[in-house]
Design a protein around this motif. Sequence first.
Motif, mmCIF file in Angstrom:
data_model
loop_
_atom_site.group_PDB
_atom_site.id
_atom_site.type_symbol
_atom_site.label_atom_id
_atom_site.label_comp_id
_atom_site.label_asym_id
_atom_site.label_seq_id
_atom_site.Cartn_x
_atom_site.Cartn_y
_atom_site.Cartn_z
ATOM 1 N N GLU A 50 0.847 -1.190 0.000
ATOM 2 C CA GLU A 50 0.000 0.000 0.000
ATOM 3 C C GLU A 50 0.886 1.244 0.000
ATOM 4 O O GLU A 50 2.006 1.208 0.500
ATOM 5 N N PRO A 51 0.389 2.351 -0.556
ATOM 6 C CA PRO A 51 1.176 3.590 -0.528
ATOM 7 C C PRO A 51 1.492 3.993 0.924
ATOM 8 O O PRO A 51 0.681 3.792 1.824
ATOM 9 N N ALA A 52 2.696 4.523 1.115
ATOM 10 C CA ALA A 52 3.147 4.965 2.439
ATOM 11 C C ALA A 52 3.951 6.240 2.259
ATOM 12 O O ALA A 52 4.521 6.486 1.193
ATOM 13 N N PRO A 53 4.026 7.065 3.304
ATOM 14 C CA PRO A 53 4.835 8.278 3.206
ATOM 15 C C PRO A 53 6.305 7.924 2.945
ATOM 16 O O PRO A 53 6.834 6.960 3.506
ATOM 17 N N LEU A 54 6.941 8.703 2.095
ATOM 18 C CA LEU A 54 8.339 8.466 1.739
ATOM 19 C C LEU A 54 9.212 8.371 2.983
ATOM 20 O O LEU A 54 10.099 7.514 3.065
#
Length: 74
Positions: A50-54
């Motif tokens: 899933e997308p996550a903060p860099l």
Amino acid sequence: ESWVETQQYQRVSWNQLVEFWVSYNRHLVHVASCIPAEKLGRLVRVGGDEPAPLELVITGYVAHCEHHLEQLGV
């Protein structure tokens, strides 16, 4: 395991692997240090995750590396 098999790390000397790992990670530290603070909150996707903060991806990678160093007793 398929990555290790494909790269055939067993055919490379331990010293060469360690030198590569150190050099590669020094470069990643350089790259990460060049990222403006306001960009660290951007969502990124790694593989099928899933997308996550860099910033979370970066700190997660550091934790992953520290885990391996602990396994080696470093």
